[in-house]
Design a protein around this motif. Structure first.
Motif, short mmCIF file in Angstrom:
data_model
loop_
_atom_site.label_atom_id
_atom_site.label_comp_id
_atom_site.label_asym_id
_atom_site.label_seq_id
_atom_site.Cartn_x
_atom_site.Cartn_y
_atom_site.Cartn_z
N ALA A 117 0.85 -1.19 0.00
CA ALA A 117 0.00 0.00 0.00
C ALA A 117 0.89 1.24 0.00
CB ALA A 117 -0.93 -0.04 1.20
N GLY A 118 0.29 2.39 0.33
CA GLY A 118 0.89 3.69 0.08
C GLY A 118 2.30 3.94 0.58
N CYS A 119 3.00 4.82 -0.16
CA CYS A 119 4.34 5.23 0.23
C CYS A 119 4.59 6.72 -0.03
CB CYS A 119 5.40 4.39 -0.46
SG CYS A 119 5.24 4.31 -2.25
N TYR A 120 3.73 7.36 -0.81
CA TYR A 120 3.89 8.78 -1.13
C TYR A 120 3.34 9.66 0.00
CZ TYR A 120 5.00 8.00 -6.10
OH TYR A 120 5.59 7.65 -7.29
N GLU A 121 3.93 10.88 0.11
CA GLU A 121 3.40 11.89 1.03
C GLU A 121 3.42 13.24 0.31
OE1 GLU A 121 4.50 11.58 5.32
OE2 GLU A 121 5.95 10.10 4.58
N LEU A 122 2.29 13.93 0.37
CA LEU A 122 2.17 15.24 -0.27
C LEU A 122 2.52 16.33 0.75
CD1 LEU A 122 1.43 17.00 -2.68
CD2 LEU A 122 -0.98 16.84 -1.96
N THR A 278 11.15 3.83 6.38
CA THR A 278 10.31 3.51 5.22
C THR A 278 9.79 2.08 5.30
OG1 THR A 278 11.50 5.07 3.81
CG2 THR A 278 10.26 3.33 2.71
N LEU A 279 10.67 1.15 5.63
CA LEU A 279 10.28 -0.26 5.69
C LEU A 279 9.29 -0.52 6.82
CD1 LEU A 279 13.80 -1.67 4.96
CD2 LEU A 279 11.78 -2.19 3.61
N ILE A 280 9.39 0.23 7.90
CA ILE A 280 8.43 0.08 9.00
C ILE A 280 7.08 0.66 8.60
CG2 ILE A 280 7.88 0.89 11.33
CD1 ILE A 280 10.87 0.68 11.98
N ASP A 281 7.09 1.80 7.89
CA ASP A 281 5.84 2.48 7.55
C ASP A 281 5.05 1.79 6.45
OD1 ASP A 281 6.38 4.42 9.44
OD2 ASP A 281 7.15 5.88 7.99
N ILE A 282 5.74 1.32 5.41
CA ILE A 282 5.04 0.75 4.26
C ILE A 282 4.41 -0.59 4.63
CG2 ILE A 282 5.34 -0.21 1.94
CD1 ILE A 282 7.37 1.91 1.38
N GLN A 283 3.19 -0.80 4.18
CA GLN A 283 2.45 -2.02 4.50
C GLN A 283 2.79 -3.13 3.49
OE1 GLN A 283 -1.81 -1.15 5.39
NE2 GLN A 283 -1.20 0.98 5.06
N TYR A 284 3.89 -3.82 3.75
CA TYR A 284 4.35 -4.84 2.81
C TYR A 284 3.53 -6.13 2.86
CZ TYR A 284 8.43 -2.28 1.22
OH TYR A 284 9.26 -1.35 0.63
N ARG A 285 2.67 -6.27 3.84
CA ARG A 285 1.80 -7.45 3.87
C ARG A 285 0.43 -7.17 3.24
NH1 ARG A 285 3.96 -11.56 6.81
NH2 ARG A 285 5.42 -11.05 8.49
N SER A 286 0.23 -5.97 2.76
CA SER A 286 -1.10 -5.62 2.24
C SER A 286 -1.47 -6.39 0.98
CB SER A 286 -1.21 -4.11 2.00
OG SER A 286 -0.18 -3.67 1.15
N TRP A 287 -0.48 -6.99 0.30
CA TRP A 287 -0.81 -7.80 -0.88
C TRP A 287 -1.72 -8.96 -0.50
CZ3 TRP A 287 0.16 -12.99 -1.30
CH2 TRP A 287 1.11 -13.54 -0.42
N ARG A 288 -1.65 -9.40 0.77
CA ARG A 288 -2.46 -10.52 1.23
C ARG A 288 -3.92 -10.11 1.47
NH1 ARG A 288 0.05 -15.02 3.56
NH2 ARG A 288 2.33 -15.06 3.40
N GLU A 289 -4.12 -8.85 1.81
CA GLU A 289 -5.43 -8.40 2.27
C GLU A 289 -6.18 -7.55 1.24
OE1 GLU A 289 -4.51 -6.21 5.76
OE2 GLU A 289 -3.34 -7.82 6.67
N TYR A 290 -5.48 -6.73 0.49
CA TYR A 290 -6.13 -5.79 -0.41
C TYR A 290 -6.40 -6.45 -1.76
CZ TYR A 290 -4.83 -1.99 2.81
OH TYR A 290 -4.69 -1.17 3.89
#
Length: 335
Positions: A117-122, A278-290
């Motif tokens: 999931a997301g990684c950008y910040e405006l 960055t690695l802590i913030d990004i939801q790298y397990r979201s591929w399983r849920e989204y």
């Protein structure tokens, strides 16, 4: 330029064991698929923390039967999907909205899965508090038709702005958007890791949208894995084995962010503290849920409403996605 970028085997095996990563290497029934149709795989690579799963997946790809793993150094630009479509690179990762644009233009590529999931910040300067406040303001991006351009255009369209008329886009191949924003020469900047960490360290601007935390952006996948249409159709076993390795690597990033961050720092890709955050913030397990199809539909609809693509989301999904490999892998890994 070719580069071999992978996690040290001994460290990977030891840390995978420590993390309790049962089944991360190999797995029951995988051999039943048969070997990949090709032992060579070419992956698009550029120095970006967001691409951590690709950059550490070497041992997992070897376990899937690939003998010649080539990381192809590419420009961080709009041209990468074209390289994939031509077969110069087999697989890559990019923002799902960018894929929708390329598919609308007829590029023969296939989206396979979301990776996180997301990684950008405006970021914006005072007194700007919301994206609606950017009407008539200047926004810095590296280039038009880039991931950042499409993502910010989608954000604008979501609140009723016309991204083609309501912003002044400040762009150019020789410009440094982050520096322009830090020097207060533009009003806003869509930052991509490690840029958010750099801006916070400089105490410049404020975040008005975090795709990591703020809805609806945090509810959808950001980056998607994709391949050339011909390669995916002609190499289904290789495609599935590649995808399985990358999704396991994403799980590993979520389970062992400190180890992965150290590896990226050792390769000179980022400062250790920036990579770790960055690695802590990004939801790298979201591929399983989204649901990646929901993601493609959401972004394609916003681009269609903004007049930036002609095709409707249903056509984009029908012509440019193949989730079969993902669904099989989810069942195998009991996601």
């Amino acid at each position: 330029m070719m580069a071999r970028i992978m996690l040290d085997r001994r460290r990977f095996m030891a840390s995978a064991s420590a993390a309790g990563a049962v089944g991360m290497i190999g797995g029951p029934g995988f051999a039943d698929e048969g070997p990949p149709e090709t032992m060579t795989i070419r992956l698009a690579y550029y120095s970006n923390i967001c691409l951590a799963p690709t950059l550490i997946a070497g041992e997992l790809l070897r376990a899937e039967g690939f003998k010649d793993i080539q990381y192809v150094r590419v420009p961080e630009s709009f041209t990468v999907p074209e390289l994939v479509a031509r077969g110069e690179v087999h697989f890559a990762s990019t923002f799902a909205g960018t894929l929708a644009h390329h598919l609308d233009n007829g590029l023969p590529i296939t989206a396979l899965a979301g990776i996180h999931a997301g990684c950008y910040e405006l970021f914006a300067h005072e007194p700007i508090r919301t994206i609606s406040d950017l009407r008539g303001r200047s926004v810095a991006i590296q280039e038009l038709n880039s991931d950042g351009h499409f993502y910010l255009a989608i954000m604008a369209a979501h609140v009723g702005l016309d991204p083609q008329r309501d912003f002044t886009w400040v762009t150019g191949p020789d410009l440094n958007p982050l520096k322009l924003f830090a020097d207060r020469k533009v009003d806003a900047f869509l930052a991509f890791p490690p840029e958010p960490q750099e801006l916070r360290a400089l105490k410049v601007g404020r975040v008005i949208i975090s795709t990591v935390q703020d809805k609806p952006w945090s509810q959808y996948l950001c980056c998607a894995l994709y391949g050339g249409r011909d390669f995916v159709q002609n190499h289904p076993i290789a495609t599935k084995r590649y995808l399985r390795a990358l999704l396991k690597a994403a799980d590993y990033c979520a389970a062992e962010p400190r180890l992965v961050a150290q590896q990226l720092a050792d390769k000179g890709m980022s400062r250790l503290d920036y990579a770790l955050q960055t690695l802590i913030d990004i939801q790298y397990r979201s591929w399983r849920e989204y649901d990646p199809e929901d993601t493609m539909r959401f972004y394609a609809l916003r681009l269609h409403e903004a007049g930036m693509i002609k095709s409707k989301p249903e056509w984009i999904i029908a012509e440019g996605t193949d989730w079969r490999f993902l669904e099989e892998i989810k069942r195998e890994l009991k996601a």
